[in-house]
Design a protein around this motif. Structure first.
Motif, PDB file in Angstrom:
ATOM      1  N   ASP A 192      26.992  -8.898  80.909  1.00 53.81           N
ATOM      2  CA  ASP A 192      27.165  -7.484  81.628  1.00 53.81           C
ATOM      3  C   ASP A 192      25.985  -6.965  81.791  1.00 53.81           C
ATOM      4  O   ASP A 192      24.774  -7.521  81.265  1.00 53.81           O
ATOM      5  N   ASP A 201      24.734 -10.707  77.119  1.00 52.38           N
ATOM      6  CA  ASP A 201      25.886 -11.339  76.886  1.00 52.38           C
ATOM      7  C   ASP A 201      26.496 -11.209  75.336  1.00 52.38           C
ATOM      8  O   ASP A 201      25.808 -10.506  74.675  1.00 52.38           O
ATOM      9  N   THR A 202      27.693 -11.563  75.213  1.00 52.07           N
ATOM     10  CA  THR A 202      28.388 -11.239  73.869  1.00 52.07           C
ATOM     11  C   THR A 202      27.761 -12.033  72.688  1.00 52.07           C
ATOM     12  O   THR A 202      28.160 -11.887  71.679  1.00 52.07           O
TER      13      THR A 202
END
Length: 260
Positions: A192, A201-202
């Motif tokens: 994102d 990022d995640t």
């Protein structure tokens, strides 16, 4: 699927003059088509169809000699471009935006023209690759990457950038299916765009933003020089191109950083 491949053209001085002439003829035709559209609406109380304005092109060629120098498909795409812009305004209005009317295009705002379906091809001449444009010229092109063999060339758009450089963008169609969704989405990473950082990022990793402060200062300096030039003079045009080159440099560095 539909793809776009963009390449740098290497026109000679004679080629540049002819490209600019064709571009200006297309611009004048766009303005004439806009005039006819408004005139038709005033007379009939409704907008004409795109076919109606296209059907007037053969009669225009009888008294407008320059139109015969431009490939017929290019002239048709100019009329299509007018209706595409009109549809864009209609969609904005449907979404609640306040819109005005289409305006005539000055030379600085009309920078491209399109060959659709026919009138163009890539060829080899004199040991170099050229883009052959019907009724125009064979212009050397820098193919920095190959177009796939299974691709079908649908159209090419020739555009002049504010820096004075010419580019050709090919619309390419290939019989390929879009990629399938992953079987194990738990192993995927989401990315994102961030605010303080360029991206997150995640997994919790973050990428810092690109530092372009030196390039922005250079752009501001060149813009101040431009403001001191007499508008329309040769020095003004030279400095305007320098400002455009600074904008292009910033744009290239942002795109390069994004891909990396």
């Amino acid at each position: 699927m539909y793809y776009a491949y963009k390449y740098r053209l290497k026109p000679s001085d004679a080629h540049r003059e002819e490209l600019d002439r064709h571009r200006d003829i297309c611009r004048q035709l766009y303005n004439h088509a806009l005039y006819r559209l408004n005139e038709f609406q005033d007379e009939h109380g409704e907008l004409p169809s795109m076919t109606t304005l296209r059907s007037e092109l053969p009669d225009l060629k009888t008294w407008w000699d320059d139109l015969s120098d431009v490939y017929s498909k290019v002239l048709q795409t100019v009329v299509e471009r007018l209706f595409d812009n009109l549809n864009g305004l209609s969609k904005l209005k449907e979404n609640g935006h306040s819109v005005g009317q289409l305006k005539w295009k000055p030379p600085r705002e009309f920078r491209s023209f399109t060959y659709s379906q026919s009138g163009f091809k890539l060829d080899k001449k004199g040991g170099q690759t050229v883009l052959s444009l019907s009724k125009l010229a064979d212009i050397p092109i820098r193919l920095h990457r190959a177009i796939p063999n299974d691709a079908t060339l649908k159209q090419v758009t020739v555009k002049k950038e504010p820096t004075g450089e010419w580019f050709a963008t090919f619309g390419v169609q290939m019989d390929r299916e879009p990629p399938e969704p992953p079987e194990n989405p738990d192993k995927c990473v989401g990315i994102d765009v961030g605010i303080l950082k360029y991206a997150h990022d995640t997994d919790g990793a973050a990428v810092g933003s690109l530092d372009l402060s030196a390039e922005r200062k250079r752009l501001e300096r060149e813009q101040r020089k431009l403001s001191r030039k007499q508008h329309g003079s040769n020095n003004y045009e030279k400095q305007r191109r320098r400002v455009a080159e600074c904008h292009a440099d910033l744009r290239r560095k942002r795109r390069d950083f994004l891909h990396k």
